[in-house]
Design a protein around this motif. Sequence first.
Motif, PDB file in Angstrom:
ATOM      1  N   ILE A 127       0.841  -1.203   0.000  1.00 10.83           N
ATOM      2  CA  ILE A 127       0.000   0.000   0.000  1.00 10.83           C
ATOM      3  C   ILE A 127       0.872   1.248   0.000  1.00 10.83           C
ATOM      4  O   ILE A 127       0.643   2.181  -0.782  1.00 10.83           O
ATOM      5  N   LYS A 128       1.897   1.264   0.850  1.00 10.53           N
ATOM      6  CA  LYS A 128       2.811   2.415   0.896  1.00 10.53           C
ATOM      7  C   LYS A 128       3.488   2.633  -0.446  1.00 10.53           C
ATOM      8  O   LYS A 128       3.641   3.762  -0.906  1.00 10.53           O
ATOM      9  N   LEU A 129       3.915   1.541  -1.083  1.00 11.47           N
ATOM     10  CA  LEU A 129       4.585   1.648  -2.375  1.00 11.47           C
ATOM     11  C   LEU A 129       3.656   2.257  -3.422  1.00 11.47           C
ATOM     12  O   LEU A 129       4.041   3.180  -4.137  1.00 11.47           O
ATOM     13  N   VAL A 130       2.436   1.753  -3.512  1.00 14.04           N
ATOM     14  CA  VAL A 130       1.499   2.271  -4.509  1.00 14.04           C
ATOM     15  C   VAL A 130       1.215   3.745  -4.250  1.00 14.04           C
ATOM     16  O   VAL A 130       1.205   4.554  -5.180  1.00 14.04           O
ATOM     17  N   ARG A 131       1.025   4.109  -2.999  1.00 13.80           N
ATOM     18  CA  ARG A 131       0.744   5.515  -2.674  1.00 13.80           C
ATOM     19  C   ARG A 131       1.918   6.434  -2.983  1.00 13.80           C
ATOM     20  O   ARG A 131       1.727   7.579  -3.372  1.00 13.80           O
ATOM     21  N   SER A 132       3.133   5.949  -2.791  1.00 15.78           N
ATOM     22  CA  SER A 132       4.303   6.821  -2.944  1.00 15.78           C
ATOM     23  C   SER A 132       5.030   6.626  -4.270  1.00 15.78           C
ATOM     24  O   SER A 132       6.053   7.250  -4.501  1.00 15.78           O
ATOM     25  N   PHE A 133       4.500   5.775  -5.150  1.00 19.19           N
ATOM     26  CA  PHE A 133       5.177   5.497  -6.415  1.00 19.19           C
ATOM     27  C   PHE A 133       5.359   6.799  -7.188  1.00 19.19           C
ATOM     28  O   PHE A 133       4.432   7.591  -7.282  1.00 19.19           O
ATOM     29  N   PRO A 134       6.548   7.020  -7.716  1.00 19.97           N
ATOM     30  CA  PRO A 134       6.804   8.293  -8.395  1.00 19.97           C
ATOM     31  C   PRO A 134       5.898   8.497  -9.596  1.00 19.97           C
ATOM     32  O   PRO A 134       5.551   7.539 -10.290  1.00 19.97           O
ATOM     33  N   GLU A 135       5.511   9.749  -9.790  1.00 19.02           N
ATOM     34  CA  GLU A 135       4.733  10.088 -10.974  1.00 19.02           C
ATOM     35  C   GLU A 135       5.665  10.030 -12.162  1.00 19.02           C
ATOM     36  O   GLU A 135       6.790  10.485 -12.109  1.00 19.02           O
ATOM     37  N   ILE A 136       5.172   9.463 -13.231  1.00 18.34           N
ATOM     38  CA  ILE A 136       5.928   9.392 -14.478  1.00 18.34           C
ATOM     39  C   ILE A 136       5.363  10.437 -15.415  1.00 18.34           C
ATOM     40  O   ILE A 136       4.157  10.699 -15.412  1.00 18.34           O
ATOM     41  N   ASN A 137       6.221  11.047 -16.204  1.00 19.87           N
ATOM     42  CA  ASN A 137       5.813  12.069 -17.145  1.00 19.87           C
ATOM     43  C   ASN A 137       4.537  11.663 -17.882  1.00 19.87           C
ATOM     44  O   ASN A 137       4.510  10.644 -18.544  1.00 19.87           O
ATOM     45  N   GLU A 138       3.508  12.472 -17.739  1.00 27.97           N
ATOM     46  CA  GLU A 138       2.209  12.154 -18.338  1.00 27.97           C
ATOM     47  C   GLU A 138       2.277  12.139 -19.854  1.00 27.97           C
ATOM     48  O   GLU A 138       1.387  11.630 -20.510  1.00 27.97           O
ATOM     49  N   ASN A 139       3.319  12.716 -20.446  1.00 25.95           N
ATOM     50  CA  ASN A 139       3.446  12.721 -21.897  1.00 25.95           C
ATOM     51  C   ASN A 139       4.168  11.494 -22.411  1.00 25.95           C
ATOM     52  O   ASN A 139       4.407  11.357 -23.595  1.00 25.95           O
ATOM     53  N   SER A 140       4.535  10.600 -21.519  1.00 24.91           N
ATOM     54  CA  SER A 140       5.215   9.376 -21.906  1.00 24.91           C
ATOM     55  C   SER A 140       4.309   8.558 -22.810  1.00 24.91           C
ATOM     56  O   SER A 140       3.100   8.485 -22.587  1.00 24.91           O
ATOM     57  N   PRO A 141       4.853   7.897 -23.842  1.00 22.32           N
ATOM     58  CA  PRO A 141       4.013   7.113 -24.743  1.00 22.32           C
ATOM     59  C   PRO A 141       3.350   5.918 -24.062  1.00 22.32           C
ATOM     60  O   PRO A 141       2.428   5.343 -24.591  1.00 22.32           O
ATOM     61  N   THR A 142       3.817   5.537 -22.866  1.00 15.91           N
ATOM     62  CA  THR A 142       3.236   4.387 -22.176  1.00 15.91           C
ATOM     63  C   THR A 142       2.064   4.781 -21.295  1.00 15.91           C
ATOM     64  O   THR A 142       1.393   3.931 -20.768  1.00 15.91           O
ATOM     65  N   ASN A 143       1.858   6.068 -21.067  1.00 12.94           N
ATOM     66  CA  ASN A 143       0.766   6.501 -20.192  1.00 12.94           C
ATOM     67  C   ASN A 143      -0.451   6.888 -20.974  1.00 12.94           C
ATOM     68  O   ASN A 143      -0.471   7.337 -22.013  1.00 12.94           O
TER      69      ASN A 143
END
Length: 143
Positions: A127-143
Amino acid sequence: MGKICAEEKLIVEIDNKNKTIKNNGYRKRAVKELHDLKLNFSKISSKDLASEIIRCIRPFIQSKFGIISSSLTTEEFITYYKEYSTQVIGFKFPEELTELLNSCDQLRFSPNNGNNSERENLIINSIKLVRSFPEINENSPTN
């Protein structure tokens, strides 16, 4: 011409908001499913618990990294995505994710089932990992 640019900008802003909402949905769902698992973890085997943790976080991780082959071993996944995250996405692969995946493998394949406090801590750390997982650039082709 100015009107078209403004409309295009609005469309881009709406698309970016939808991406953010979509990605936040994966995080929210993973946290909810992990909380539900925490309420019932003592009723399932260690192997099933580890599999459920992975099942809960997989869609969230996929939303960050793109398609993840379920045929990859944990070691293959970690090796591939450490390189991928640094080169393509531009952030360091979270060491906590490596520890979580290794702990789940240990729980799944160890003859020792682990005690309830270890099993509960694994869920809490997930739970802590999911909550604190770094944001990845929203313009990334994978997002």
